[in-house]
Design an enzyme around this catalytic site. Structure first.
Site, PDB file in Angstrom:
ATOM      1  N   SER A   8     -12.301   3.231  -1.075  1.00 28.21           N
ATOM      2  CA  SER A   8     -11.968   4.393  -1.906  1.00 28.21           C
ATOM      3  C   SER A   8     -11.617   4.003  -3.339  1.00 28.21           C
ATOM      4  O   SER A   8     -11.726   4.827  -4.235  1.00 28.21           O
ATOM      5  CB  SER A   8     -10.816   5.189  -1.278  1.00 28.21           C
ATOM      6  OG  SER A   8      -9.663   4.402  -1.190  1.00 28.21           O
ATOM      7  N   GLY A  49     -15.809   2.465   3.728  1.00 30.06           N
ATOM      8  CA  GLY A  49     -14.493   3.079   3.565  1.00 30.06           C
ATOM      9  C   GLY A  49     -13.749   2.653   2.321  1.00 30.06           C
ATOM     10  O   GLY A  49     -12.522   2.791   2.245  1.00 30.06           O
ATOM     11  N   ASP A 102       0.846  -1.197   0.000  1.00 30.43           N
ATOM     12  CA  ASP A 102       0.000   0.000   0.000  1.00 30.43           C
ATOM     13  C   ASP A 102       0.884   1.250   0.000  1.00 30.43           C
ATOM     14  O   ASP A 102       1.901   1.316   0.701  1.00 30.43           O
ATOM     15  CB  ASP A 102      -0.923  -0.012   1.229  1.00 30.43           C
ATOM     16  CG  ASP A 102      -2.081   0.952   1.088  1.00 30.43           C
ATOM     17  OD1 ASP A 102      -3.225   0.486   0.952  1.00 30.43           O
ATOM     18  OD2 ASP A 102      -1.840   2.182   1.111  1.00 30.43           O
ATOM     19  N   HIS A 137     -10.292  -5.358  -3.320  1.00 29.20           N
ATOM     20  CA  HIS A 137      -8.942  -5.595  -2.777  1.00 29.20           C
ATOM     21  C   HIS A 137      -9.043  -6.028  -1.332  1.00 29.20           C
ATOM     22  O   HIS A 137      -9.929  -5.591  -0.595  1.00 29.20           O
ATOM     23  CB  HIS A 137      -8.059  -4.354  -2.917  1.00 29.20           C
ATOM     24  CG  HIS A 137      -8.687  -3.092  -2.430  1.00 29.20           C
ATOM     25  ND1 HIS A 137      -9.634  -2.412  -3.160  1.00 29.20           N
ATOM     26  CD2 HIS A 137      -8.518  -2.392  -1.285  1.00 29.20           C
ATOM     27  CE1 HIS A 137     -10.027  -1.336  -2.488  1.00 29.20           C
ATOM     28  NE2 HIS A 137      -9.367  -1.311  -1.332  1.00 29.20           N
ATOM     29  N   LEU A 138      -8.106  -6.882  -0.955  1.00 28.79           N
ATOM     30  CA  LEU A 138      -7.995  -7.387   0.408  1.00 28.79           C
ATOM     31  C   LEU A 138      -6.765  -6.759   1.038  1.00 28.79           C
ATOM     32  O   LEU A 138      -5.654  -6.883   0.500  1.00 28.79           O
ATOM     33  CB  LEU A 138      -7.861  -8.919   0.352  1.00 28.79           C
ATOM     34  CG  LEU A 138      -7.654  -9.682   1.649  1.00 28.79           C
ATOM     35  CD1 LEU A 138      -8.825  -9.497   2.606  1.00 28.79           C
ATOM     36  CD2 LEU A 138      -7.457 -11.172   1.340  1.00 28.79           C
ATOM     37  N   HIS A 139      -6.957  -6.045   2.157  1.00 26.93           N
ATOM     38  CA  HIS A 139      -5.818  -5.477   2.886  1.00 26.93           C
ATOM     39  C   HIS A 139      -5.244  -6.551   3.814  1.00 26.93           C
ATOM     40  O   HIS A 139      -5.982  -7.161   4.594  1.00 26.93           O
ATOM     41  CB  HIS A 139      -6.266  -4.313   3.775  1.00 26.93           C
ATOM     42  CG  HIS A 139      -6.801  -3.110   3.066  1.00 26.93           C
ATOM     43  ND1 HIS A 139      -6.057  -1.962   2.900  1.00 26.93           N
ATOM     44  CD2 HIS A 139      -8.008  -2.856   2.506  1.00 26.93           C
ATOM     45  CE1 HIS A 139      -6.800  -1.042   2.274  1.00 26.93           C
ATOM     46  NE2 HIS A 139      -7.983  -1.565   2.022  1.00 26.93           N
TER      47      HIS A 139
END
Ligand code: AMP
Length: 111
Positions: free
Chosen positions: A92, A90, A30, A97-99
């Site tokens: 954006s 949240g 990120d 996508h997977l954090h």
């Protein structure tokens, strides 16, 4: 998908710190890390959010997250996986996508 930030990263049109790639997913660090390890795991086939994703797609993302958690040395102490969805969730960037977050203690509930 044209003009999708993450599609352009996957295509190599926008640079990224790639950490993993296979047939199904692409993973990169990120740009604004919220933890010592903060990786985004994205499906190569565009879908806007988890609401549009198949179980197979989500499974491929989870498999990559587990592999990367081990590779980053997070599996002993733990880590967090997050899929932000929609405006109040949240999200954006409108490409699923997977954090993968780790390397510090996480708070609960999240803000
Ligand atoms: P979300 O808010 O869940 O949609 O997450 C989007 C994430 O993408 C945020 O954590 C951003 O910091 C990250 N991000 C935005 N642009 C880039 C980029 N060019 N490279 C890497 N990460 C990015």
């Amino acid at each position: 998908m044209e003009n999708c930030l993450f599609c352009r990263i996957i295509a190599g049109e926008i640079p990224s710190s790639k950490v993993y790639e296979d047939e199904h997913v692409f993973a990169f660090r990120d740009i604004d890390p919220q933890a010592p390890t903060h990786i985004l795991i994205v499906p190569k086939a565009h879908c806007d959010s988890v609401m549009d994703a198949s179980a197979e797609t989500v499974g491929h993302m989870a498999d990559a997250a587990k592999l990367l958690a081990v590779r980053e040395g997070l599996n002993e102490k733990g880590f967090r996986l997050v899929i932000n969805t929609g405006d109040e969730g949240g999200q954006s960037v409108k490409h699923l996508h997977l954090h993968l977050l780790g390397g510090r203690s996480m708070q609960w509930p999240p803000g």
